[in-house]
Design a protein around this motif. Sequence first.
Motif, PDB file in Angstrom:
ATOM      1  N   ILE A 240      81.705  20.042  62.527  1.00  0.00           N
ATOM      2  CA  ILE A 240      80.483  19.644  61.825  1.00  0.00           C
ATOM      3  C   ILE A 240      79.349  19.464  62.825  1.00  0.00           C
ATOM      4  O   ILE A 240      79.512  18.800  63.855  1.00  0.00           O
ATOM      5  N   LEU A 241      78.193  20.040  62.503  1.00  0.00           N
ATOM      6  CA  LEU A 241      76.965  19.805  63.266  1.00  0.00           C
ATOM      7  C   LEU A 241      75.983  19.080  62.355  1.00  0.00           C
ATOM      8  O   LEU A 241      75.713  19.531  61.243  1.00  0.00           O
ATOM      9  N   VAL A 242      75.457  17.963  62.827  1.00  0.00           N
ATOM     10  CA  VAL A 242      74.567  17.118  62.035  1.00  0.00           C
ATOM     11  C   VAL A 242      73.254  16.934  62.792  1.00  0.00           C
ATOM     12  O   VAL A 242      73.251  16.746  64.013  1.00  0.00           O
ATOM     13  N   THR A 243      72.132  16.990  62.067  1.00  0.00           N
ATOM     14  CA  THR A 243      70.828  16.761  62.681  1.00  0.00           C
ATOM     15  C   THR A 243      69.994  15.813  61.838  1.00  0.00           C
ATOM     16  O   THR A 243      70.216  15.671  60.637  1.00  0.00           O
TER      17      THR A 243
ATOM     18  N   GLY B 189      88.347  11.674  62.545  1.00  0.00           N
ATOM     19  CA  GLY B 189      89.048  12.598  63.417  1.00  0.00           C
ATOM     20  C   GLY B 189      88.464  13.995  63.438  1.00  0.00           C
ATOM     21  O   GLY B 189      89.046  14.908  64.041  1.00  0.00           O
ATOM     22  N   HIS B 190      87.322  14.193  62.778  1.00  0.00           N
ATOM     23  CA  HIS B 190      86.692  15.512  62.773  1.00  0.00           C
ATOM     24  C   HIS B 190      85.887  15.719  64.054  1.00  0.00           C
ATOM     25  O   HIS B 190      85.442  14.763  64.696  1.00  0.00           O
ATOM     26  N   ARG B 191      85.686  16.984  64.396  1.00  0.00           N
ATOM     27  CA  ARG B 191      84.853  17.317  65.550  1.00  0.00           C
ATOM     28  C   ARG B 191      83.417  17.410  65.051  1.00  0.00           C
ATOM     29  O   ARG B 191      83.009  18.407  64.448  1.00  0.00           O
ATOM     30  N   CYS B 192      82.668  16.341  65.282  1.00  0.00           N
ATOM     31  CA  CYS B 192      81.315  16.219  64.723  1.00  0.00           C
ATOM     32  C   CYS B 192      80.328  15.993  65.854  1.00  0.00           C
ATOM     33  O   CYS B 192      80.562  15.162  66.741  1.00  0.00           O
ATOM     34  N   PHE B 193      79.221  16.736  65.821  1.00  0.00           N
ATOM     35  CA  PHE B 193      78.184  16.635  66.842  1.00  0.00           C
ATOM     36  C   PHE B 193      76.857  16.296  66.167  1.00  0.00           C
ATOM     37  O   PHE B 193      76.448  16.961  65.216  1.00  0.00           O
ATOM     38  N   TYR B 194      76.212  15.269  66.677  1.00  0.00           N
ATOM     39  CA  TYR B 194      74.934  14.810  66.133  1.00  0.00           C
ATOM     40  C   TYR B 194      73.857  15.054  67.185  1.00  0.00           C
ATOM     41  O   TYR B 194      73.874  14.451  68.253  1.00  0.00           O
TER      42      TYR B 194
END
Length: 768
Positions: free
Chosen positions: A92-95, A127-132
């Motif tokens: 997941i990519l979050v902005t 536990g997800h691979r998430c980047f903010y």
Amino acid sequence: MNFRPRTRSDLSQITPEELVFAPGFQDRHSRQDPNTDCRKHAEDAIQESASRRDFTPIERNRALREILFDSLSDVADLGIETAHTMSKKRDILVTSALPYANGPIHIGHLVEYIQTDIWARFQKMRGHRCFYVCADDAHGTPIMLRARQDGIAPEELIARVAEEHKADFADFRVGFDNYHSTHSPENRHYACLIYERNRDKGHIANRTITQAYDPVERMFLPDRFIKGECPKCGAPDQYGDNCEVCGASYSPAELQNPYSAVSGAKPEERESEHYFFRLEDFETMLEEWTGGGSLQREVANKLGEWFEAGLKEWDISRDAPYFGFEIPDHPGKFFYVWLDAPIGYMASFQNLCDRTDGLEFDDFWSPSSSTEVYHFIGKDIIYFHALFWPAMLHGADFRTPTAVFAHGFLTVDGQKMSKSRGTFIKARTYLDHLNPEYLRYYFAAKLGPGVEDIDLNLEDFAQRVNSDLVGKVVNIASRCAGFVKKRFGGRLSVNLPEPALFAEFVGAGNSIAEAYERRELSRAAREIMALADRANQYIDEKAPWVVAKEDGRDQELQDICSVGLNLFRVLIGYLSPILPGTAEAAEAFLRIAPLTWDALSEPLLNHEIAKFKPLMTRVDPKQIQAMLEASKEDLASEDAKKTNPHETGSEGHLVKDPIADTIEFGDFAKIDLRVARIAAADQVEGADKLLRLTLDLGGATRNVFAGISKAYDPKDLVGRHTIMVANLAPRKMRFGLSEGMVLAAGPGGKDIFILSPDEGAEPGMKVR
């Protein structure tokens, strides 16, 4: 099998198996009938959509989408975690929208960053691979002029502001994985690449346009940098796009007696070649994307109005001088700030990839990507993010966002933030007086998945923080920890004496997780506080303070307190995305590793804890009042700076607003100025910048409309004395008859100041 998010154009190819696992489909039908055959419902839904031969393909897909998601409160949930996919790890990519680099962060901005941060922290906790990622929006005319005002280069300004922004975000515990700038090599690369790919496909047009030009500053003027008299109502000092007095919209060319807000000079009309993004080329693609579940229902409906009006070309160029990136092969032409601003999401992520082993840009941005990309934004910038942005990406062969989540604005005590009332609160001013976790929790307790505005009621803020966080959650630990430390060396029981109660708390995690995932933060907060009430009820029933006084009940005492502290641990885990600082302190007290969602299901047994220290203190109303007073001082400091501005290399208000031509005394003597008492002040429906004033002249009353609502709360004006032009001919306006004019100084908007006489002046007195 997982449901794959689709555009409307390919919904007609969906299979029953996919539909069964669409977000919310099983949940909706199993709630209606626990014995339901979900596959049969899926087959019926597909058949119903296909049978409508009178539908166009788009209409058929819309019907299917309604069948799919009508039971959901929020259409934009295609990426949601369901019971079927909970075990699957997601990328997941979050902005969040980029803050503009010409001023400080305030609490209105923080609504978005706190909402996004909570959601990103929850994903990581699962536990997800998430980047903010985020960045400063560092280009445009306002930054160029602000730097000139401060006597520094734009690069120096944006570097200084970036450090201030980073410090504010860090202290509010907004956990960006990367914070970058649009004035960066990465952003230049992707801005040029996206432009060139769209250009090569014929999506860029050019033509000569006529614009307002400042001959003194030698620059073309954006609409907001042109001022003059409103062509509709005649109000002076209005911007070039709309009137703050009567609310009319118009073009700069329609202004009467226009002048440059930069130099004060009269603008000239000059021609210039500009470059346009052909948004209309993407109408079909955008109708499918905006209606395919990537937007909230109310947002998608709003966009439908724009489709009906027809999509227009978008001017993506600006002329020098301009602080930004020059357009390839077009010297003196620059990318408009709104072209390269959203590209800043990609640039910041690229910067993170370059510094992170195993993180690949193309895995998230290629057209075939199976990862998820989410943008959190304010509802005022939907047009850019839901039309221009996906169209630009599609035209340049990049993937479009999984979803765009819009939120509403912040009001304080039911009104717009106001500098005069001290409710226009900078992030740093808040931090100087209050714990940032208080505001994080209060915003979470107010935020839902829609675009409704939220209100920071300062009295309710103090009561809710004191009741929920201090009185309920932290109180659980403080009621139990002392007994465990003093009587049992800080060690918890070997066995869990209340397994059913603990299981109840763990079981509630599914519903709380669903609320977080759907951005129903207020629901998550309510359900967590209901559990806190249950934990406190347990402690009240068991009364460890009574048990501690009786001989032979040591094991019972240890068991009661061990249960209490285990329930507290689960609650802190659920609150961790909202209260990361408090969670970290609680983890230190409990002597445990950073909490994950899965870890909450295992109790702490035969485990030694540290000495308890207060995790949070009550909000004192005096702290809030001190913050409001400090905010007023911030305003006074800003006003002092404005008394000697250096915005253009020329000094003062006389340059921006030159003295008018000389008049004879007899002309001036015709003006009858009188002292008036403001007997009543009311907002004008349909004109958010206009107030209706009833002026008492000491024997006569006048009704006057004044464009001062951005600067004044009506109730603060009642009883105040001011100066009015008493013999001005009445003017019929859209909202009624205006019988005069009050005197005020300043450029307008929030920066306007009505004039008042010294103490002792009475209504009706003539000003001589």
